[in-house]
Write a protein that holds these residues in place. Structure first.
Motif, mmCIF file in Angstrom:
data_model
loop_
_atom_site.group_PDB
_atom_site.id
_atom_site.type_symbol
_atom_site.label_atom_id
_atom_site.label_comp_id
_atom_site.label_asym_id
_atom_site.label_seq_id
_atom_site.Cartn_x
_atom_site.Cartn_y
_atom_site.Cartn_z
ATOM 1 N N MET A 72 -13.276 8.491 11.719
ATOM 2 C CA MET A 72 -14.354 9.598 11.411
ATOM 3 C C MET A 72 -15.641 8.904 12.110
ATOM 4 S SD MET A 72 -13.362 9.679 7.342
ATOM 5 C CE MET A 72 -14.954 10.631 6.858
ATOM 6 N N SER A 73 -16.457 10.004 12.492
ATOM 7 C CA SER A 73 -17.651 9.678 13.143
ATOM 8 C C SER A 73 -18.723 9.245 12.083
ATOM 9 C CB SER A 73 -18.139 10.801 14.028
ATOM 10 O OG SER A 73 -18.314 11.905 13.402
ATOM 11 N N ASN A 74 -18.648 9.788 10.744
ATOM 12 C CA ASN A 74 -19.501 9.647 9.893
ATOM 13 C C ASN A 74 -18.947 9.152 8.624
ATOM 14 O OD1 ASN A 74 -21.650 9.872 8.175
ATOM 15 N ND2 ASN A 74 -22.577 11.294 8.968
ATOM 16 N N VAL A 75 -19.222 7.826 8.281
ATOM 17 C CA VAL A 75 -18.581 7.471 6.747
ATOM 18 C C VAL A 75 -19.634 7.309 5.857
ATOM 19 C CG1 VAL A 75 -16.381 6.430 7.888
ATOM 20 C CG2 VAL A 75 -18.514 5.098 7.750
ATOM 21 N N ALA A 76 -20.681 7.746 6.066
ATOM 22 C CA ALA A 76 -21.931 7.456 5.088
ATOM 23 C C ALA A 76 -21.653 8.013 3.811
ATOM 24 C CB ALA A 76 -23.012 8.208 5.775
ATOM 25 N N ALA A 77 -20.740 8.822 3.681
ATOM 26 C CA ALA A 77 -20.512 9.269 1.990
ATOM 27 C C ALA A 77 -19.780 8.215 1.471
ATOM 28 C CB ALA A 77 -19.506 10.517 2.392
ATOM 29 N N TYR A 78 -19.150 7.092 1.872
ATOM 30 C CA TYR A 78 -18.335 6.043 1.169
ATOM 31 C C TYR A 78 -19.191 5.120 0.593
ATOM 32 C CZ TYR A 78 -14.001 8.443 3.075
ATOM 33 O OH TYR A 78 -13.240 9.266 3.378
ATOM 34 N N GLN B 71 -4.892 13.987 4.483
ATOM 35 C CA GLN B 71 -6.055 14.078 3.376
ATOM 36 C C GLN B 71 -6.182 12.764 2.857
ATOM 37 O OE1 GLN B 71 -7.793 16.863 3.229
ATOM 38 N NE2 GLN B 71 -6.394 17.689 4.804
ATOM 39 N N ASP B 72 -5.641 11.848 3.297
ATOM 40 C CA ASP B 72 -5.824 10.454 2.802
ATOM 41 C C ASP B 72 -7.327 9.953 2.451
ATOM 42 O OD1 ASP B 72 -3.146 9.983 2.164
ATOM 43 O OD2 ASP B 72 -3.001 8.574 3.884
ATOM 44 N N SER B 73 -8.331 10.116 3.792
ATOM 45 C CA SER B 73 -9.535 9.753 3.615
ATOM 46 C C SER B 73 -10.169 10.469 2.600
ATOM 47 C CB SER B 73 -10.228 9.784 5.049
ATOM 48 O OG SER B 73 -9.281 8.727 5.731
ATOM 49 N N ALA B 74 -10.111 11.671 2.714
ATOM 50 C CA ALA B 74 -10.947 12.613 1.715
ATOM 51 C C ALA B 74 -10.474 12.200 0.240
ATOM 52 C CB ALA B 74 -10.815 14.224 1.838
ATOM 53 N N ASN B 75 -9.252 12.082 -0.051
ATOM 54 C CA ASN B 75 -8.623 11.639 -1.304
ATOM 55 C C ASN B 75 -9.152 10.208 -1.740
ATOM 56 O OD1 ASN B 75 -7.601 14.165 -1.576
ATOM 57 N ND2 ASN B 75 -5.610 13.383 -0.865
ATOM 58 N N LEU C 118 -11.988 8.948 -1.148
ATOM 59 C CA LEU C 118 -13.335 9.126 -1.483
ATOM 60 C C LEU C 118 -13.653 9.470 -2.868
ATOM 61 C CD1 LEU C 118 -16.548 9.049 -0.813
ATOM 62 C CD2 LEU C 118 -16.353 11.325 0.115
ATOM 63 N N GLN C 119 -12.539 10.268 -3.343
ATOM 64 C CA GLN C 119 -12.601 10.831 -4.439
ATOM 65 C C GLN C 119 -12.196 9.803 -5.557
ATOM 66 O OE1 GLN C 119 -13.855 13.957 -5.499
ATOM 67 N NE2 GLN C 119 -13.558 13.152 -7.873
ATOM 68 N N LEU C 120 -11.101 9.064 -5.332
ATOM 69 C CA LEU C 120 -10.780 7.827 -5.887
ATOM 70 C C LEU C 120 -11.943 6.847 -6.243
ATOM 71 C CD1 LEU C 120 -8.111 6.230 -7.318
ATOM 72 C CD2 LEU C 120 -8.017 5.341 -4.903
ATOM 73 N N LEU C 121 -12.755 6.676 -5.176
ATOM 74 C CA LEU C 121 -13.758 5.668 -5.301
ATOM 75 C C LEU C 121 -14.966 6.255 -6.262
ATOM 76 C CD1 LEU C 121 -14.229 4.658 -1.413
ATOM 77 C CD2 LEU C 121 -13.359 3.031 -3.165
ATOM 78 N N LYS C 122 -15.232 7.266 -6.170
ATOM 79 C CA LYS C 122 -16.269 8.226 -6.984
ATOM 80 C C LYS C 122 -15.728 7.770 -8.565
ATOM 81 C CE LYS C 122 -17.699 11.550 -3.645
ATOM 82 N NZ LYS C 122 -17.875 13.231 -3.522
ATOM 83 N N SER D 113 0.892 -1.259 0.019
ATOM 84 C CA SER D 113 -0.018 0.003 0.016
ATOM 85 C C SER D 113 1.025 1.263 -0.047
ATOM 86 C CB SER D 113 -0.941 -0.166 1.426
ATOM 87 O OG SER D 113 -1.846 -1.090 1.292
ATOM 88 N N GLN D 114 2.085 1.142 -0.359
ATOM 89 C CA GLN D 114 2.982 2.145 -0.087
ATOM 90 C C GLN D 114 2.583 3.480 -0.992
ATOM 91 O OE1 GLN D 114 7.205 0.935 -0.853
ATOM 92 N NE2 GLN D 114 6.602 -1.255 -0.175
ATOM 93 N N THR D 115 1.997 3.548 -2.095
ATOM 94 C CA THR D 115 1.955 4.703 -2.757
ATOM 95 C C THR D 115 0.461 5.076 -2.981
ATOM 96 O OG1 THR D 115 1.859 3.353 -5.019
ATOM 97 C CG2 THR D 115 3.954 4.200 -4.216
ATOM 98 N N PHE D 116 -0.428 4.323 -2.413
ATOM 99 C CA PHE D 116 -1.823 4.602 -2.235
ATOM 100 C C PHE D 116 -2.136 6.115 -1.896
ATOM 101 C CE2 PHE D 116 -3.961 0.144 -2.014
ATOM 102 C CZ PHE D 116 -4.735 0.377 -2.983
ATOM 103 N N SER D 117 -1.452 6.740 -1.171
ATOM 104 C CA SER D 117 -1.718 8.331 -0.626
ATOM 105 C C SER D 117 -1.360 9.054 -1.703
ATOM 106 C CB SER D 117 -0.865 8.386 0.621
ATOM 107 O OG SER D 117 -0.841 9.646 0.798
ATOM 108 N N THR D 118 -0.118 8.725 -2.390
ATOM 109 C CA THR D 118 0.448 9.481 -3.616
ATOM 110 C C THR D 118 -0.548 9.599 -4.721
ATOM 111 O OG1 THR D 118 2.532 9.071 -2.951
ATOM 112 C CG2 THR D 118 2.279 9.752 -5.214
ATOM 113 N N VAL D 119 -1.102 8.239 -5.203
ATOM 114 C CA VAL D 119 -1.767 8.169 -6.320
ATOM 115 C C VAL D 119 -3.403 8.945 -5.817
ATOM 116 C CG1 VAL D 119 -3.381 6.418 -7.454
ATOM 117 C CG2 VAL D 119 -0.966 5.997 -7.014
ATOM 118 N N ALA D 120 -3.855 8.694 -4.766
ATOM 119 C CA ALA D 120 -5.326 9.342 -4.483
ATOM 120 C C ALA D 120 -5.199 10.886 -4.360
ATOM 121 C CB ALA D 120 -5.671 8.834 -3.099
ATOM 122 N N ALA D 121 -4.066 11.277 -4.097
ATOM 123 C CA ALA D 121 -3.930 12.910 -3.940
ATOM 124 C C ALA D 121 -3.801 13.550 -5.200
ATOM 125 C CB ALA D 121 -2.696 13.070 -3.020
ATOM 126 N N SER D 122 -3.674 12.844 -6.411
ATOM 127 C CA SER D 122 -3.352 13.640 -7.692
ATOM 128 C C SER D 122 -4.475 13.018 -8.662
ATOM 129 C CB SER D 122 -2.260 13.119 -8.395
ATOM 130 O OG SER D 122 -1.948 13.356 -9.742
#
Length: 516
Positions: free
Chosen positions: A208-214, A164-168, A170-174, A100-109
Motif C-alpha cells: 500500500m502507498s498509504n497506511v496512515a489509517a492504521y 481483503q486481508d489488510s482491510a480486514n 484494520l477493522q480488527l485493530l479498530k 498465523s494460519q487463521t488470521f485471515s479467517t478471523v479478521a474477515a468475520s
C-alpha cells in the motif's frame, strides 16, 4: 520472525543492561526484545523482553490462541513480575511464521473478531482464578503484539490469505483498540505489531502507498528487517543488510524498510526497526576468498549446511515445511566457534569480510566453502546510529537468548543515548559511497566509509595524552583501540563508533584510561 516450537513468546519494550532489576529511567526510545522459553535463557536471567500464542488450523476454532498453560503459565507470571519491577511492559505476541494460519479467517468475520478479541484480552486481564485453574482468566500483561505473517501474502504455506486481508486487519485493530480502552479506561494497554520490510499489501497484491489509517491503533510497529537473503535467494547474500544489496541480491534492507514505511505515511515516533542476533549459512559453489573482485553474491548449493550447535532438522508440528537444516548461527554460537577469539577475530581457517554497501560482515571458510552472513557490534552500531539520527521510536531484536555476554544488547541500548550528529546514508537506489567488499584476515576489518572531518590534535605539556586527538562527535572512530581525550581523561574505543560521548560506563564503547 520464524519459530519452530509452540510456546509463549514474550515481547519486552525495554531491555536493561544486567539481570538484577532496577527501575529503568523514563525514555521515549524503545528496545523491544522477543523471548521464547525454548531459548535456554531462564526468565530470572533476562535483561528484560514477548512470547507467542499460536493460531493454527488444527485448533478447535480459528479464534483459538494456543499456548500450554502448564509450560508457559509460570514463565508468563515471572515475566510480568520482573517487568513490573523494572518498569518494562510485557506483551503477548500472537502469530509468528507458522502461527498465523487463521488470521485471515478471523479478521474477515465480525463474529470471529469478537471471539478472538475476548480470547486475546485474557492475556492482559488480571488473573483471579489462579495459575492452576483449568481456565485462568488473566495473565496481567501490558498489551498485545500481533505478528501476522503476512496480511495479503502467504508467508508459511499453511496460511489462509485473502486480497481483503489488510482491510480486514484494520477493522480488527479498530475493534481491539475499542475493547481494550473500554475494559481498561485508566491504564493504557499497548497494541504493537511485527511487520515486514514493506507496508501491508493492498487488494491488488502490492504494498500500500498509504497506511496512515492504521497509525491511530498501534502504539508502534517493529519492522523485521532480517531474513532478507538466504536459501530462498538466487545467490548468497546478507541476512540483514543495512543498505540495499545490488543485483542479483534481493532489493531490501534496513534503510529501504525505513523509507518504504515512512513514505507510506508511517510516523517516525511509531517506527521500531528490527535486528537479528543470528546469521545464516550456505555452501558456496566457489572459493569466495579468491575471487576478483571479492563479492558476497555467488551461486550456492541447494542443500543448506548445518548451522551452529543448536541448529535442528525437527519438522514443525503446526505447519510442515519439510525437514532439513536451517543454517542458523546464533551470535553466541558464532562467539563460541568461528569468532571465539573476538567479535572481529576469525578463528584459523575462517576469513572475515566487510561489505561497505550493505554495512555487514560475513565469514568464509575455504575448506568447506561455508559462507555465513550475520550482524555484529560494528553493523548494529551503524543501525542504531541511523535510528537515533532519524528520530525513530527504537530498535527490536530477535531473540534475547541468542546474545553473548550482553555484547549485542549493549549496542542496542545505546539507542537511548545522545543522538549522533551524522550517520551512514543509504537508500533503495543505493547512495552508499562505495560498493567494494574488503577482505581481511586481521583482528580489525576495513572500516565503513567516512566523509567526516578528522578531529584536531590537542597539544599538552606532557603525560599520556600528548599528541592524542580530542574526541569529536562528527568523527567515525572505525578502528578499535583508537585513543581520544575527553573531559581530562584518555579514552580508548572497543569497536566502531560515531557520536557516542566517552564515559566510564562499563558497558559502553569507550574505556577510560589515565587522567591527562
Amino acid at each position: 520472525m520464524k519459530f519452530s516450537i509452540l510456546s509463549v513468546a514474550a515481547a519486552v519494550v525495554a531491555i536493561a543492561t544486567a539481570a538484577p532489576l532496577t527501575k529503568r529511567a523514563d525514555s521515549t526510545s524503545a528496545v523491544v526484545g522477543y523471548w521464547v522459553p525454548w531459548g535456554d535463557v531462564p526468565v530470572s536471567a533476562l535483561d528484560m523482553t514477548n512470547g507467542f500464542g499460536v493460531m493454527w488450523k488444527g485448533a478447535a476454532s480459528p479464534t483459538t490462541i494456543t499456548i500450554d498453560r502448564y509450560y508457559d503459565g509460570e514463565n508468563i507470571q515471572q515475566l510480568v513480575t520482573r517487568g513490573n519491577a523494572a518498569g518494562v511492559p510485557i506483551l503477548i505476541s500472537i502469530g509468528g511464521w507458522t502461527g498465523s494460519q487463521t488470521f485471515s479467517t478471523v479478521a474477515a468475520s465480525a463474529a470471529y473478531r469478537t471471539t478472538w478479541i475476548n480470547n486475546a484480552l485474557v492475556f492482559v486481564r488480571q488473573n483471579t482464578n489462579g495459575n492452576d485453574a483449568d481456565n485462568p482468566n488473566g495473565w496481567g500483561m501490558d498489551g498485545i503484539d500481533i505478528d501476522w505473517e503476512y496480511p495479503g501474502r502467504e508467508g508459511a504455506p499453511c496460511n489462509v490469505i485473502s486480497p481483503q486481508d489488510s482491510a480486514n486487519y484494520l477493522q480488527l485493530l479498530k475493534e481491539l483498540r475499542a475493547a481494550l480502552d473500554l475494559e481498561f479506561p485508566t491504564k493504557h494497554k499497548l497494541i504493537t505489531a511485527a511487520v515486514r520490510v514493506q507496508p501491508f499489501d493492498g487488494p491488488g497484491g502490492s504494498p500500500m502507498s498509504n497506511v496512515a489509517a492504521y497509525v491511530p491503533y498501534f502504539d508502534f510497529i517493529s519492522v523485521m528487517a532480517y531474513d532478507i537473503m538466504g536459501s530462498w535467494s538466487a545467490v548468497t547474500g546478507p541476512n540483514a543488510p543495512f543498505g540495499t544489496p545490488p543485483a542479483p541480491g534481493d532489493p531490501f534492507g534496513f534503510v529501504q524498510a525505513i523509507n518504504s514505511w515512512r513514505n507510506a505515511g508511517w510516523p517516525a515516533e511509531k517506527l521500531v526497526m528490527g535486528t537479528a542476533f543470528y546469521g545464516r549459512s550456505l555452501t558456496a559453489n566457489v572459493n569466495m576468498d579468491t575471487q576478483n573482485p571479492i563479492t558476497q553474491y555467488v551461486p550456492f548449493s541447494p542443500t543448506v549446511p548445518k548451522g551452529g550447535p543448536g541448529d535442528s532438522q525437527e519438522e514443525n508440528f503446526y505447519c510442515s515445511e519439510g525437514t532439513g537444516w536451517s543454517g542458523q548461527w546464533k551470535w553466541k554460537e558464532l562467539r563460541g566457534g568461528p569468532l571465539a577469539s573476538g567479535p572481529n577475530s576469525p578463528a584459523a581457517g575462517w576469513t572475515r569480510h566487510w561489505d561497505n554497501q550493505t554495512q555487514t560482515p560475513w565469514l568464509f571458510q575455504p575448506s568447506t566453502k561455508t559462507y555465513i552472513s550475520y550482524d555484529d557490534i560494528q553493523s548494529l552500531t551503524v543501525k542504531v546510529n541511523q535510528v537515533k539520527s532519524l528520530g525513530l521510536k527504537g530498535v527490536m531484536l530477535w531473540d534475547a537468548s541468542y546474545d553473548f555476554n550482553g555484547e549485542l544488547i549493549n549496542v542496542l541500548n545505546q539507542v537511548r543515548g545522545p543522538t549522533p550528529t551524522s550517520t551512514v546514508t543509504a537508500s533503495p537506489s543505493s547512495t552508499i559511497t562505495t560498493t567494494s567488499v574488503t577482505r581481511t584476515t586481521t583482528a580489525i576489518t576495513t572500516p565503513p566509509p567516512s566523509t567526516t572531518t578528522p578531529s584536531t590534535t590537542t597539544s599538552l605539556p606532557g603525560g599520556p595524552c600528548v599528541g592524542v586527538a580530542s574526541w569529536n562527535s562528527a568523527t567515525a572512530y572505525a578502528t578499535a583501540g583508537t585513543k581520544v581525550t575527553y573531559g581530562g581523561y584518555l579514552y580508548t574505543n572497543q569497536w566502531w563508533t560515531q557520536g557516542e560521548t566517552p564515559s566510564a560506563a562499563a558497558w559502553g564503547v569507550w574505556t577510560r584510561g589515565a587522567a591527562c
